[in-house]
Write a protein that holds these residues in place. Sequence first.
Motif, PDB file in Angstrom:
ATOM      1  N   ASN A 112       0.809  -1.225   0.000  1.00 50.60           N
ATOM      2  CA  ASN A 112       0.000   0.000   0.000  1.00 50.60           C
ATOM      3  C   ASN A 112       0.842   1.276   0.000  1.00 50.60           C
ATOM      4  O   ASN A 112       0.326   2.351  -0.260  1.00 50.60           O
ATOM      5  CB  ASN A 112      -0.980   0.006   1.161  1.00 50.60           C
ATOM      6  CG  ASN A 112      -0.285   0.052   2.509  1.00 50.60           C
ATOM      7  OD1 ASN A 112       0.939   0.013   2.595  1.00 50.60           O
ATOM      8  ND2 ASN A 112      -1.073   0.112   3.552  1.00 50.60           N
ATOM      9  N   PHE A 113       2.130   1.168   0.258  1.00 59.47           N
ATOM     10  CA  PHE A 113       2.995   2.351   0.219  1.00 59.47           C
ATOM     11  C   PHE A 113       3.406   2.701  -1.217  1.00 59.47           C
ATOM     12  O   PHE A 113       3.958   3.764  -1.467  1.00 59.47           O
ATOM     13  CB  PHE A 113       4.244   2.138   1.084  1.00 59.47           C
ATOM     14  CG  PHE A 113       5.124   1.010   0.630  1.00 59.47           C
ATOM     15  CD1 PHE A 113       6.162   1.240  -0.252  1.00 59.47           C
ATOM     16  CD2 PHE A 113       4.908  -0.285   1.097  1.00 59.47           C
ATOM     17  CE1 PHE A 113       6.974   0.203  -0.666  1.00 59.47           C
ATOM     18  CE2 PHE A 113       5.716  -1.325   0.687  1.00 59.47           C
ATOM     19  CZ  PHE A 113       6.746  -1.085  -0.201  1.00 59.47           C
ATOM     20  N   GLY A 157       7.838   3.979  -4.834  1.00 60.09           N
ATOM     21  CA  GLY A 157       7.487   4.387  -3.490  1.00 60.09           C
ATOM     22  C   GLY A 157       8.521   3.857  -2.516  1.00 60.09           C
ATOM     23  O   GLY A 157       9.197   2.857  -2.779  1.00 60.09           O
ATOM     24  N   THR A 158       8.645   4.547  -1.398  1.00 58.09           N
ATOM     25  CA  THR A 158       9.607   4.153  -0.377  1.00 58.09           C
ATOM     26  C   THR A 158       8.869   3.453   0.755  1.00 58.09           C
ATOM     27  O   THR A 158       7.896   3.994   1.288  1.00 58.09           O
ATOM     28  CB  THR A 158      10.340   5.391   0.175  1.00 58.09           C
ATOM     29  OG1 THR A 158      10.907   6.101  -0.929  1.00 58.09           O
ATOM     30  CG2 THR A 158      11.436   4.999   1.142  1.00 58.09           C
ATOM     31  N   PRO A 159       9.319   2.263   1.158  1.00 56.74           N
ATOM     32  CA  PRO A 159       8.645   1.564   2.260  1.00 56.74           C
ATOM     33  C   PRO A 159       8.866   2.306   3.569  1.00 56.74           C
ATOM     34  O   PRO A 159       9.854   3.027   3.729  1.00 56.74           O
ATOM     35  CB  PRO A 159       9.306   0.187   2.274  1.00 56.74           C
ATOM     36  CG  PRO A 159      10.587   0.336   1.557  1.00 56.74           C
ATOM     37  CD  PRO A 159      10.428   1.483   0.610  1.00 56.74           C
ATOM     38  N   PRO A 160       7.939   2.142   4.509  1.00 57.71           N
ATOM     39  CA  PRO A 160       8.105   2.803   5.810  1.00 57.71           C
ATOM     40  C   PRO A 160       9.402   2.345   6.480  1.00 57.71           C
ATOM     41  O   PRO A 160       9.668   1.161   6.605  1.00 57.71           O
ATOM     42  CB  PRO A 160       6.891   2.354   6.621  1.00 57.71           C
ATOM     43  CG  PRO A 160       5.962   1.712   5.655  1.00 57.71           C
ATOM     44  CD  PRO A 160       6.731   1.359   4.442  1.00 57.71           C
ATOM     45  N   GLY A 161      10.219   3.300   6.860  1.00 52.52           N
ATOM     46  CA  GLY A 161      11.492   2.992   7.515  1.00 52.52           C
ATOM     47  C   GLY A 161      12.584   2.600   6.538  1.00 52.52           C
ATOM     48  O   GLY A 161      13.674   2.230   6.960  1.00 52.52           O
TER      49      GLY A 161
END
Length: 181
Positions: free
Chosen positions: A99-100, A118-122
């Motif tokens: 979803n990111f 997109g960049t993943p969280p963290g």
Amino acid sequence: MRYNRLYTTIVSAALVVSLSGCGGGSSGFGSGLFGRKAATTTSLDTREANRAQTAAVNKATGEVTTQSSFFDLFRKSDNPNSTVNVNKYIWSAALEVLNFLPVESIDPFSGVIVTGYGTPPGGGKAYRATILVNDPALDARSLTLSMQTRGGGAVAPETLKAVEDAILTRARQLRIQDSKL
């Protein structure tokens, strides 16, 4: 009340008699419901061979035309371009896990999801993914995942395996959750 029943009976009889004349064959008097010969059954192979013989090739354009019937709608098609079954749990799980990533195009009929970068969280690297769900089974063979980095480089096999595992795990969770309803 009695006239209503009589009227219904007469109309029904007239309908049966009129439809009995709508029979196969062109032999005239003996065709229809009452004069019809016993139907012969043909095997599926014979019908397929007959259908292949009715195919005509247009010499000028090279187009192949075939005759089809109403019952072809209900026959299972072996053409993979006509229907692709997509596992709804893998489909939903792929959208949830990734979803990111912004969705660029999505086609539930062919089972393809294409995302943008997109960049993943963290995380620090930007990724994009193409997901293919090509089987109705909740199985690892149903999922094909391709990812790349912003520079066009390949993603490490461990990262790709981890994302596939996350999608399949979430798909199983959704299936279990759905069975409890």
